[in-house]
Design a protein around this motif. Structure first.
Motif, short mmCIF file in Angstrom:
data_model
loop_
_atom_site.label_atom_id
_atom_site.label_comp_id
_atom_site.label_asym_id
_atom_site.label_seq_id
_atom_site.Cartn_x
_atom_site.Cartn_y
_atom_site.Cartn_z
N LEU A 53 0.83 -1.20 0.00
CA LEU A 53 0.00 0.00 0.00
C LEU A 53 0.87 1.26 0.00
O LEU A 53 0.59 2.22 -0.73
CB LEU A 53 -0.91 0.01 1.22
N ALA A 54 1.92 1.25 0.81
CA ALA A 54 2.80 2.41 0.90
C ALA A 54 3.50 2.69 -0.42
O ALA A 54 3.71 3.86 -0.79
CB ALA A 54 3.82 2.21 2.02
N SER A 55 3.86 1.65 -1.15
CA SER A 55 4.55 1.81 -2.43
C SER A 55 3.59 1.98 -3.60
O SER A 55 4.02 2.20 -4.73
CB SER A 55 5.46 0.61 -2.69
N ARG A 56 2.28 1.85 -3.31
CA ARG A 56 1.20 1.92 -4.31
C ARG A 56 1.27 0.76 -5.30
O ARG A 56 0.74 0.85 -6.41
CB ARG A 56 1.21 3.26 -5.07
N ALA A 57 1.90 -0.33 -4.89
CA ALA A 57 1.84 -1.54 -5.70
C ALA A 57 0.42 -2.08 -5.75
O ALA A 57 0.01 -2.72 -6.72
CB ALA A 57 2.79 -2.61 -5.15
N VAL A 58 -0.34 -1.83 -4.68
CA VAL A 58 -1.77 -2.11 -4.64
C VAL A 58 -2.44 -0.88 -4.06
O VAL A 58 -1.81 -0.07 -3.36
CB VAL A 58 -2.11 -3.35 -3.78
N ARG A 59 -3.73 -0.72 -4.36
CA ARG A 59 -4.44 0.43 -3.82
C ARG A 59 -5.88 0.06 -3.52
O ARG A 59 -6.49 -0.73 -4.23
CB ARG A 59 -4.39 1.60 -4.80
N PRO A 60 -6.41 0.60 -2.43
CA PRO A 60 -7.83 0.37 -2.13
C PRO A 60 -8.72 1.07 -3.15
O PRO A 60 -8.38 2.14 -3.65
CB PRO A 60 -8.01 0.97 -0.73
N VAL A 61 -9.83 0.43 -3.45
CA VAL A 61 -10.78 0.98 -4.42
C VAL A 61 -12.05 1.36 -3.67
O VAL A 61 -12.77 0.50 -3.16
CB VAL A 61 -11.10 -0.03 -5.53
N VAL A 62 -12.33 2.65 -3.56
CA VAL A 62 -13.51 3.14 -2.86
C VAL A 62 -14.55 3.57 -3.88
O VAL A 62 -14.29 4.43 -4.72
CB VAL A 62 -13.17 4.33 -1.94
#
Length: 328
Positions: free
Chosen positions: A288-297
């Motif tokens: 999450l910190a590296s933005r390799a994955v991101r939450p989708v809201v």
């Protein structure tokens, strides 16, 4: 404090905002001022009276995940201090302005993540990671099939598989969600109107089939999964929106030596919930910190519109996560 309370089992109209007592802070625990809480299908089932909270959790206040700020710490709790931004999973009660959790069940919010984004992480990403990586042993370079890929857990599972360097096939009932998932790294999308997707999965994988299935639908999908599986594949059964029973060709299970297992998070004992929080902090947060994955809201509803949030989730129109806002 304010909380969304289930007046009695029933439709969305039974959700009421009430003033209730703020929880005390036992030894080793922290109290969190909740800013956002995730809305999950388990909450809808609890409201209907089909999925009661486990012992020790609030029976009339739903909510399995939250993000907020530590407000107070109990005796012996040393991991966090008031003012720390945190997020985590609960067995229930997150639809409230304050929650209490053991300090080892709580994780710090990674830098760069807003409170809104953080609230969309715990249930979706821990569930997906637990099923795909911890249980199904998804390895770099393997092929994964993610059903309901546009859901909260689906978008998380897709991104986790991509972060591991896997080829990902996803299914959804709407082409629009598949198109949006391509922006998250989906290699092949299959629009389904029922449990007939194995042929398309085999085509997408050059006839090889998939090594791991994140099964979020259940019912007849499981039998079709077997047809889409490669030798020694693993099927992680997480959801049952298509039904809790089906017929399986056990010869296919034997011939391919497929592993089929189920997994849930909510009813696990404290030790396993602490382990889940460690997965969140040690394995998922760096991504999450590296933005390799991101939450989708997808959408955020105010606390007074919890009923509307439930109606929206039940409509299957959402892409990613739906949240309730409980604090500023």
């Amino acid at each position: 404090m304010r909380a969304v309370v289930i007046r009695e089992p029933g439709g969305p109209e039974v959700l009421e905002v009430r003033e209730v007592d703020a929880p005390e802070v036992p030894d080793g625990h922290v109290r969190v001022a909740v800013r956002f809480a995730g809305v999950n299908r388990a909450d809808l089932l609890q409201r209907l009276g089909f999925y009661p909270a486990p012992p020790g959790a609030p029976q009339d206040v739903p909510g399995l995940e939250y993000a907020g700020v530590v407000e107070a710490t109990g005796k012996g709790a040393r991991r966090f201090a008031p003012g720390d931004r945190v997020f985590g999973l609960l067995a229930g009660g997150a639809y409230a302005e304050r929650v209490v959790a053991h300090e080892r069940e709580v994780a710090p919010v990674p830098d760069g993540l807003t409170d809104e984004e953080a609230a969309a992480v715990p249930e979706a990403f821990v569930t997906a990671y637990d099923a795909l990586v911890t249980r199904a042993r998804l390895a770099p370079g393997e092929r994964a099939l993610v059903h309901a890929v546009g859901s909260g857990v689906g978008t998380a599972g897709l991104q986790i598989a991509r972060a591991l360097g896997c080829f990902v096939v996803g299914t959804s009932r709407t082409q629009d969600k598949l198109d949006r998932c391509r922006e998250l790294g989906l290699h092949a999308g299959i629009a389904t109107s029922g449990a007939t997707f194995a042929g398309e999965v085999l085509k997408a994988t050059g006839g090889a089939g998939v090594d791991v299935v994140l099964e979020l639908v259940g019912g007849a999908y499981v039998g079709e999964d077997l047809k889409a599986c490669a030798l020694k594949a693993r099927i992680a059964l997480v959801g049952l929106t298509a039904g809790a029973s089906t017929e399986l060709d056990l010869r296919e299970l034997l011939r391919k030596r497929v592993e089929l297992f189920g997994t849930v998070l909510r009813s696990r004992p404290l030790e396993e919930k602490i382990a889940a929080a460690q997965v969140l902090e040690r394995n998922i947060s760096p991504w999450l910190a590296s933005r390799a994955v991101r939450p989708v809201v997808d959408r955020v509803f105010p606390i007074g519109d919890a009923a509307a949030a439930h109606i929206y989730v039940a409509s299957n129109a959402s892409f990613g996560k739906v949240l309730l806002q409980l604090g500023g």
